[in-house]
Design a protein around this motif. Structure first.
Motif, mmCIF file in Angstrom:
data_model
loop_
_atom_site.group_PDB
_atom_site.id
_atom_site.type_symbol
_atom_site.label_atom_id
_atom_site.label_comp_id
_atom_site.label_asym_id
_atom_site.label_seq_id
_atom_site.Cartn_x
_atom_site.Cartn_y
_atom_site.Cartn_z
ATOM 1 N N ARG A 135 0.720 -1.472 0.092
ATOM 2 C CA ARG A 135 -0.166 0.094 -0.066
ATOM 3 C C ARG A 135 0.878 1.375 0.312
ATOM 4 N NH1 ARG A 135 -5.188 0.755 1.288
ATOM 5 N NH2 ARG A 135 -5.509 -1.398 2.340
ATOM 6 N N LYS A 136 1.773 1.408 0.809
ATOM 7 C CA LYS A 136 2.709 2.447 0.520
ATOM 8 C C LYS A 136 3.366 2.948 -0.405
ATOM 9 C CE LYS A 136 7.127 -0.014 2.461
ATOM 10 N NZ LYS A 136 7.225 0.189 3.943
ATOM 11 N N TYR A 137 3.881 2.089 -1.112
ATOM 12 C CA TYR A 137 4.169 2.064 -2.921
ATOM 13 C C TYR A 137 2.856 2.246 -3.862
ATOM 14 C CZ TYR A 137 8.319 -0.426 -0.142
ATOM 15 O OH TYR A 137 8.970 -0.771 0.211
ATOM 16 N N SER A 138 1.828 1.955 -3.287
ATOM 17 C CA SER A 138 0.441 2.747 -4.342
ATOM 18 C C SER A 138 0.114 3.544 -4.919
ATOM 19 C CB SER A 138 -0.839 1.837 -3.945
ATOM 20 O OG SER A 138 -1.142 3.080 -3.544
ATOM 21 N N LEU A 139 0.548 3.621 -6.267
ATOM 22 C CA LEU A 139 0.033 4.893 -6.946
ATOM 23 C C LEU A 139 -1.259 6.010 -6.582
ATOM 24 C CD1 LEU A 139 0.640 4.168 -10.761
ATOM 25 C CD2 LEU A 139 2.521 4.890 -8.997
ATOM 26 N N VAL A 140 -1.475 5.174 -5.816
ATOM 27 C CA VAL A 140 -2.712 6.465 -5.325
ATOM 28 C C VAL A 140 -2.722 6.902 -4.332
ATOM 29 C CG1 VAL A 140 -5.213 6.772 -4.266
ATOM 30 C CG2 VAL A 140 -4.718 4.674 -6.532
ATOM 31 N N ARG A 141 -1.554 6.346 -3.113
ATOM 32 C CA ARG A 141 -0.801 7.344 -2.209
ATOM 33 C C ARG A 141 0.687 8.209 -3.137
ATOM 34 N NH1 ARG A 141 1.231 4.686 3.342
ATOM 35 N NH2 ARG A 141 2.333 6.645 3.893
ATOM 36 N N HIS A 142 0.741 6.778 -3.462
ATOM 37 C CA HIS A 142 2.214 8.242 -4.514
ATOM 38 C C HIS A 142 1.212 10.067 -5.456
ATOM 39 C CE1 HIS A 142 5.830 9.472 -6.056
ATOM 40 N NE2 HIS A 142 5.284 9.577 -7.645
ATOM 41 N N LEU A 156 -6.209 -7.531 -6.368
ATOM 42 C CA LEU A 156 -7.397 -6.530 -7.075
ATOM 43 C C LEU A 156 -8.259 -6.211 -6.622
ATOM 44 C CD1 LEU A 156 -6.954 -8.738 -9.734
ATOM 45 C CD2 LEU A 156 -5.560 -7.220 -9.715
ATOM 46 N N HIS A 157 -8.944 -6.340 -5.473
ATOM 47 C CA HIS A 157 -9.383 -5.548 -4.419
ATOM 48 C C HIS A 157 -9.265 -4.674 -3.969
ATOM 49 C CE1 HIS A 157 -13.364 -4.751 -2.722
ATOM 50 N NE2 HIS A 157 -12.560 -5.094 -1.524
ATOM 51 N N ARG A 158 -7.989 -5.053 -2.670
ATOM 52 C CA ARG A 158 -7.331 -3.824 -2.114
ATOM 53 C C ARG A 158 -6.617 -2.817 -2.751
ATOM 54 N NH1 ARG A 158 -3.231 -5.756 2.309
ATOM 55 N NH2 ARG A 158 -4.976 -6.737 3.015
ATOM 56 N N TYR A 159 -6.613 -2.711 -4.368
ATOM 57 C CA TYR A 159 -5.700 -2.082 -5.226
ATOM 58 C C TYR A 159 -6.560 -1.447 -6.423
ATOM 59 C CZ TYR A 159 -2.031 -3.108 -1.812
ATOM 60 O OH TYR A 159 -1.295 -3.067 -0.743
ATOM 61 N N ARG A 160 -7.998 -1.802 -6.113
ATOM 62 C CA ARG A 160 -9.147 -1.521 -7.086
ATOM 63 C C ARG A 160 -8.740 0.188 -7.569
ATOM 64 N NH1 ARG A 160 -11.324 -2.176 -2.314
ATOM 65 N NH2 ARG A 160 -12.836 -0.633 -1.574
ATOM 66 N N ARG A 161 -8.062 0.906 -7.232
ATOM 67 C CA ARG A 161 -8.543 2.570 -7.550
ATOM 68 C C ARG A 161 -7.545 2.802 -8.381
ATOM 69 N NH1 ARG A 161 -7.901 7.000 -2.567
ATOM 70 N NH2 ARG A 161 -9.203 7.947 -4.779
ATOM 71 N N GLU A 162 -6.025 1.972 -8.376
ATOM 72 C CA GLU A 162 -5.087 2.288 -8.868
ATOM 73 C C GLU A 162 -5.376 1.380 -10.382
ATOM 74 O OE1 GLU A 162 -0.217 0.640 -9.226
ATOM 75 O OE2 GLU A 162 -1.072 1.428 -6.954
ATOM 76 N N THR A 163 -5.875 -0.004 -10.428
ATOM 77 C CA THR A 163 -6.357 -0.871 -11.222
ATOM 78 C C THR A 163 -6.729 0.225 -12.125
ATOM 79 O OG1 THR A 163 -6.335 -2.570 -10.151
ATOM 80 C CG2 THR A 163 -7.928 -2.721 -11.848
ATOM 81 N N ALA A 164 -8.228 0.865 -11.463
ATOM 82 C CA ALA A 164 -9.173 1.371 -12.225
ATOM 83 C C ALA A 164 -8.141 2.652 -12.743
ATOM 84 C CB ALA A 164 -9.968 2.350 -11.465
ATOM 85 N N MET A 165 -6.944 3.356 -12.691
ATOM 86 C CA MET A 165 -6.305 4.314 -13.132
ATOM 87 C C MET A 165 -6.310 3.747 -14.604
ATOM 88 S SD MET A 165 -4.184 6.392 -9.993
ATOM 89 C CE MET A 165 -2.925 6.470 -10.995
ATOM 90 N N TYR A 166 -5.092 2.580 -14.269
ATOM 91 C CA TYR A 166 -4.524 1.607 -15.180
ATOM 92 C C TYR A 166 -5.424 1.910 -16.673
ATOM 93 C CZ TYR A 166 -2.066 -1.823 -18.400
ATOM 94 O OH TYR A 166 -1.545 -2.203 -18.944
ATOM 95 N N GLU A 167 -6.418 1.442 -16.125
ATOM 96 C CA GLU A 167 -8.090 1.024 -17.488
ATOM 97 C C GLU A 167 -7.951 2.248 -18.062
ATOM 98 O OE1 GLU A 167 -8.861 -1.751 -18.381
ATOM 99 O OE2 GLU A 167 -7.105 -2.706 -17.392
ATOM 100 N N ILE A 168 -8.851 3.394 -17.172
ATOM 101 C CA ILE A 168 -9.611 4.590 -17.437
ATOM 102 C C ILE A 168 -7.958 4.608 -18.584
ATOM 103 C CG2 ILE A 168 -9.147 6.752 -17.322
ATOM 104 C CD1 ILE A 168 -10.734 6.147 -14.941
#
Length: 334
Positions: A137-144, A208-220
């Motif tokens: 989580r601390k490396y996730s792009l949503v947090r970054h 994928l559930h935990r980082y679904r917001r980052e996955t949504a960023m990628y798909e958009i």
């Protein structure tokens, strides 16, 4: 973001502003180093690094102080995203003279690549990829990117262009077309050639559930890039495997002081070789200082044609403090 709410013409208008700022939000393990090398080669001294807090402090001092040069600038690096709060007071505003971009990578691929990179860089790191995924989580792009609002709102208002690591050739071609940069010599950096540990299939749904917001960023971003390339890409995609000729997209410039583009310096040196070898050598030397990888081309052009100049260039660089990779390129001049 391009083909979200922004049009291609809107972004070109921003980039036509005489004092615009380009800012590259470099996320780890997204082919960002290759992008940075291309920006540095093109912008030269107008490229400002921002990888850590010390860089960030220096970048702010340069942007707000008397040493801030007039004209177009680029700030790049892992900490560039943390400059956003200061850009308004420095006179840079989205939609006017500020162009923000980044590259993304599918969260699962990024997780596996980062885990392999950490273990390769530090043998003391022994956690499994499943363990690493638990504190990713601390490396996730949503947090970054410090995205507190809905991802879709950030991608509409907080970024102007998004490329994809998995579609790097077309992403880079469209980006450099927007920035009016010559096609760069693209090379992969920090690539782990070894076997990556894969996240167990049983852990995929939770990840994928935990980082679904980052996955949504990628798909958009993936959908937007596809449409943007179909609508606007007029260049050939950058080929990251083959070094091509840049003569068609790079102009020669005989002003040594004003010419800061490695491609143009090299081509101008070739143009001057017969009529003024002394000036040609100065252009070759500056090209090497901008991008040492031009040693291979310069050696091919001079060998058997002006071996004395080749020896002089080798002697000039061989005596300098260089890293191992740079020395390999300099050796090509001998």
């Amino acid at each position: 973001m391009l083909l979200f709410d922004d049009s291609y013409d809107d972004l070109r208008r921003i980039l036509a502003h005489p004092d615009h700022l380009v800012i590259f939000f470099h996320a780890h393990k997204t082919a960002g180093t290759a992008v940075e090398k291309a920006l540095i080669a093109h912008y030269g001294t107008r490229a400002i690094p921002c990888h850590n807090p010390a860089d960030r402090k220096a970048a702010l001092a340069r942007l707000e102080g008397r040493s801030r040069p007039a004209g177009r600038l680029v700030v790049y690096g892992h900490d560039a995203v943390f400059l956003q709060d200061d850009l308004g007071r420095l006179g840079y505003r989205a939609g006017e003279n500020l162009f923000r971009f980044t590259f993304l990578r599918h969260p699962l691929d990024r997780l596996e690549s980062w885990h392999a990179f950490r273990r390769l860089r530090d043998p003391a790191v022994t956690d499994s990829i499943a363990e690493f995924a638990q504190h990713y989580r601390k490396y996730s792009l949503v947090r970054h990117f410090r995205i507190e609002a809905e991802v879709v709102d950030w991608m509409r208002e907080g970024i102007d262009f998004v490329g994809l690591c998995e579609d790097f050739e077309r992403s880079a071609a469209l980006l450099f077309q927007l920035l009016d940069m010559p096609a760069p010599e693209v090379k992969s950096y920090n690539v782990n050639r070894g076997e990556k540990e894969r996240l167990p299939l049983a852990d995929l749904p939770q990840f994928l559930h935990r980082y679904r917001r980052e996955t949504a960023m990628y798909e958009i971003a993936r959908a937007a890039l596809l449409r943007a390339c179909e609508a606007h890409l007029t260049r050939q995609p950058v080929d990251a495997r083959v070094i091509g000729s840049f003569a068609k997209v790079t102009r020669t410039n005989r002003s040594l002081e004003a010419n800061n583009d490695a491609h143009s310096l090299y081509l101008t040196g070739i143009e001057l070789l017969e009529e003024d070898p002394g000036r040609a050598q100065a252009f070759f030397e500056k090209a090497l200082r901008r991008n040492i990888r031009f040693a291979k081309r310069i050696a091919a052009a001079l060998r058997g044609r002006d071996d004395a100049m080749l020896a002089a260039l080798h002697g000039r660089f061989a005596s300098e403090a260089l890293d191992p990779e740079e020395r390999q390129h300099v050796a090509l001049l001998s």
